[in-house]
Design a protein around this motif. Sequence first.
Motif, PDB file in Angstrom:
ATOM      1  N   MET A 175       1.746   6.185  10.766  1.00 21.52           N
ATOM      2  CA  MET A 175       0.855   6.153   9.608  1.00 21.52           C
ATOM      3  C   MET A 175       1.588   6.610   8.349  1.00 21.52           C
ATOM      4  SD  MET A 175      -2.358   5.593   8.581  1.00 21.52           S
ATOM      5  CE  MET A 175      -3.697   6.008   9.692  1.00 21.52           C
ATOM      6  N   LEU A 176       2.382   7.652   8.467  1.00 19.46           N
ATOM      7  CA  LEU A 176       3.156   8.136   7.323  1.00 19.46           C
ATOM      8  C   LEU A 176       4.120   7.059   6.827  1.00 19.46           C
ATOM      9  CD1 LEU A 176       3.999  11.758   8.561  1.00 19.46           C
ATOM     10  CD2 LEU A 176       2.392  11.131   6.747  1.00 19.46           C
ATOM     11  N   SER A 177       4.776   6.380   7.773  1.00 23.63           N
ATOM     12  CA  SER A 177       5.717   5.325   7.417  1.00 23.63           C
ATOM     13  C   SER A 177       5.006   4.141   6.766  1.00 23.63           C
ATOM     14  CB  SER A 177       6.474   4.868   8.661  1.00 23.63           C
ATOM     15  OG  SER A 177       7.322   3.779   8.368  1.00 23.63           O
ATOM     16  N   LEU A 178       3.895   3.747   7.354  1.00 23.22           N
ATOM     17  CA  LEU A 178       3.132   2.602   6.845  1.00 23.22           C
ATOM     18  C   LEU A 178       2.661   2.822   5.416  1.00 23.22           C
ATOM     19  CD1 LEU A 178       1.633  -0.128   7.679  1.00 23.22           C
ATOM     20  CD2 LEU A 178      -0.353   1.349   8.092  1.00 23.22           C
ATOM     21  N   THR A 179       2.247   4.046   5.107  1.00 22.31           N
ATOM     22  CA  THR A 179       1.600   4.321   3.820  1.00 22.31           C
ATOM     23  C   THR A 179       2.517   5.030   2.814  1.00 22.31           C
ATOM     24  OG1 THR A 179       0.710   6.441   4.604  1.00 22.31           O
ATOM     25  CG2 THR A 179      -0.652   4.472   4.941  1.00 22.31           C
ATOM     26  N   ALA A 180       3.797   5.190   3.136  1.00 20.66           N
ATOM     27  CA  ALA A 180       4.703   5.995   2.301  1.00 20.66           C
ATOM     28  C   ALA A 180       4.748   5.501   0.859  1.00 20.66           C
ATOM     29  CB  ALA A 180       6.104   6.009   2.914  1.00 20.66           C
ATOM     30  N   HIS A 181       4.955   4.202   0.681  1.00 16.41           N
ATOM     31  CA  HIS A 181       5.032   3.663  -0.687  1.00 16.41           C
ATOM     32  C   HIS A 181       3.698   3.837  -1.406  1.00 16.41           C
ATOM     33  CE1 HIS A 181       5.816   1.051  -4.096  1.00 16.41           C
ATOM     34  NE2 HIS A 181       4.715   0.384  -3.796  1.00 16.41           N
ATOM     35  N   GLY A 182       2.618   3.481  -0.730  1.00 13.81           N
ATOM     36  CA  GLY A 182       1.309   3.601  -1.350  1.00 13.81           C
ATOM     37  C   GLY A 182       0.955   5.032  -1.696  1.00 13.81           C
ATOM     38  N   MET A 183       1.331   5.985  -0.815  1.00 14.15           N
ATOM     39  CA  MET A 183       1.019   7.379  -1.085  1.00 14.15           C
ATOM     40  C   MET A 183       1.785   7.908  -2.283  1.00 14.15           C
ATOM     41  SD  MET A 183      -1.466   8.513   0.652  1.00 14.15           S
ATOM     42  CE  MET A 183      -1.288  10.207   0.101  1.00 14.15           C
ATOM     43  N   ASN A 184       2.961   7.352  -2.566  1.00 12.01           N
ATOM     44  CA  ASN A 184       3.663   7.726  -3.792  1.00 12.01           C
ATOM     45  C   ASN A 184       2.826   7.356  -5.013  1.00 12.01           C
ATOM     46  OD1 ASN A 184       5.916   8.812  -2.535  1.00 12.01           O
ATOM     47  ND2 ASN A 184       7.043   6.870  -2.531  1.00 12.01           N
ATOM     48  N   GLN A 185       2.197   6.172  -4.955  1.00  8.49           N
ATOM     49  CA  GLN A 185       1.331   5.738  -6.056  1.00  8.49           C
ATOM     50  C   GLN A 185       0.086   6.626  -6.139  1.00  8.49           C
ATOM     51  OE1 GLN A 185       2.550   3.188  -7.955  1.00  8.49           O
ATOM     52  NE2 GLN A 185       4.290   3.287  -6.542  1.00  8.49           N
ATOM     53  N   VAL A 186      -0.491   6.935  -4.990  1.00  9.60           N
ATOM     54  CA  VAL A 186      -1.682   7.787  -4.950  1.00  9.60           C
ATOM     55  C   VAL A 186      -1.368   9.181  -5.479  1.00  9.60           C
ATOM     56  CG1 VAL A 186      -3.376   8.888  -3.422  1.00  9.60           C
ATOM     57  CG2 VAL A 186      -2.702   6.508  -3.034  1.00  9.60           C
ATOM     58  N   ASN A 187      -0.239   9.736  -5.054  1.00 10.63           N
ATOM     59  CA  ASN A 187       0.142  11.071  -5.504  1.00 10.63           C
ATOM     60  C   ASN A 187       0.360  11.126  -7.005  1.00 10.63           C
ATOM     61  OD1 ASN A 187       0.020  12.203  -2.933  1.00 10.63           O
ATOM     62  ND2 ASN A 187       2.161  11.742  -2.480  1.00 10.63           N
ATOM     63  N   GLN A 188       0.849  10.038  -7.572  1.00 13.93           N
ATOM     64  CA  GLN A 188       1.029   9.997  -9.018  1.00 13.93           C
ATOM     65  C   GLN A 188      -0.317  10.018  -9.732  1.00 13.93           C
ATOM     66  OE1 GLN A 188       4.095  10.212 -10.671  1.00 13.93           O
ATOM     67  NE2 GLN A 188       2.614  10.689 -12.292  1.00 13.93           N
ATOM     68  N   VAL A 189      -1.291   9.277  -9.184  1.00 14.52           N
ATOM     69  CA  VAL A 189      -2.643   9.300  -9.756  1.00 14.52           C
ATOM     70  C   VAL A 189      -3.227  10.715  -9.652  1.00 14.52           C
ATOM     71  CG1 VAL A 189      -5.003   8.419  -9.549  1.00 14.52           C
ATOM     72  CG2 VAL A 189      -3.066   6.872  -9.207  1.00 14.52           C
ATOM     73  N   ILE A 190      -3.050  11.332  -8.494  1.00 18.01           N
ATOM     74  CA  ILE A 190      -3.556  12.689  -8.292  1.00 18.01           C
ATOM     75  C   ILE A 190      -2.943  13.649  -9.313  1.00 18.01           C
ATOM     76  CG2 ILE A 190      -3.499  14.676  -6.708  1.00 18.01           C
ATOM     77  CD1 ILE A 190      -3.803  12.636  -4.410  1.00 18.01           C
ATOM     78  N   LEU A 191      -1.632  13.556  -9.473  1.00 20.95           N
ATOM     79  CA  LEU A 191      -0.935  14.436 -10.414  1.00 20.95           C
ATOM     80  C   LEU A 191      -1.428  14.228 -11.835  1.00 20.95           C
ATOM     81  CD1 LEU A 191       1.343  16.526 -10.788  1.00 20.95           C
ATOM     82  CD2 LEU A 191       2.917  14.610 -11.134  1.00 20.95           C
ATOM     83  N   ASP A 192      -1.594  12.969 -12.224  1.00 22.72           N
ATOM     84  CA  ASP A 192      -2.049  12.662 -13.582  1.00 22.72           C
ATOM     85  C   ASP A 192      -3.469  13.170 -13.823  1.00 22.72           C
ATOM     86  OD1 ASP A 192       0.346  11.420 -14.078  1.00 22.72           O
ATOM     87  OD2 ASP A 192      -0.409   9.381 -13.771  1.00 22.72           O
ATOM     88  N   ARG A 193      -4.356  12.946 -12.854  1.00 19.33           N
ATOM     89  CA  ARG A 193      -5.772  13.217 -13.071  1.00 19.33           C
ATOM     90  C   ARG A 193      -6.175  14.677 -12.838  1.00 19.33           C
ATOM     91  NH1 ARG A 193      -8.840   8.708 -14.202  1.00 19.33           N
ATOM     92  NH2 ARG A 193      -7.384   7.042 -14.744  1.00 19.33           N
TER      93      ARG A 193
END
Length: 338
Positions: free
Chosen positions: A20-38
């Motif tokens: 699951m971590l491998s599958l979502t690694a790229h997407g979670m980078n995008q999600v984490n950026q949204v989290i950091l911004d918001r």
Amino acid sequence: MSAEVIPLKRKELEGSIEPMLSLTAHGMNQVNQVILDRMQSEVPLIPALAGHLISGGGKRLRPMLTLAGADLVGYSGTRHYKLAAAVEFIHTATLLHDDVVDGSDLRRGKAAANIIYGNPATVLVGDFLFSRSFELMTEDGSLKVLKILSGASAIIAEGEVDQLTAQRKIDTSEQRYLHIIRAKTAALFAAASRIAAVVAECSDEQEQALDEYGRNLGVAFQLIDDALDYDSNAAAMGKDRGDDFREGKMTLPVILAYARGTEEEREFWKAAIGGFRTEDEDLDHAIQLIERHQAVSDTKLRARHFAQRAIDALSIFPDGKARRAMTQAALFAVARGY
């Protein structure tokens, strides 16, 4: 789409979060950026307090369910990144509020936010994160997504209140307990999974399948959490061992041990859950009783049942990397020791 059951190899049966971590690694980078911004604010205390919990080493399983579900149904857009961040904000807000309600000292192995920043600030930053989650939902523009996530938020709150009213009530039934955890935990797992099918405009059948996957996974996850409170140590869990015991929470291990106990054992449980026997030696005795009546092992057995239901819900989807990762995540949820 016809159902097809894909057999797992022996080495896969114990489960792992790594696929699951491998599958979502790229997407979670995008999600984490949204989290950091918001989570930013002109009020410095807000990002400091929110960051204390968000950076605290959580598995981020709920937003990963949104990303994995999107991969499973072949979604190639970007809407799910903001929605996964909204899911994580909802979860983080509830954790902040929970720690205040429970008077928790530890969260993920370090001091809980309420211990460092105080209860008022912790509650208000939780409110801030809830507000941010709804901003992200409305920016997405889907009324259906908004209905699913806002509905889940309301159900979570109801579940927490229900748990509070069941606290220190020794006659709490297994049925009510399951109702509580379906609300306070499984509702967000279900919503996080389901919205992937919504943004991908999937069929009702696929949408329902992802909902069932998340809902059953959430129940299994919470059952294991409650079992670990009587079957692990604080270092492994990142919280004080016996928190549930001292707070008088009627979780399944206690419900089973009480139901199976002798009259003398039941008197102990009445005193303990009532808040009159909460010392370390009382916790040790509680663990002995729970072990005597196999209450932890039977709680884990029930968790495996729900995990299997989650895996079965994926059977309408073709075999592939995403389905296998989600299957492994369900197996991991019940095999984990933390």
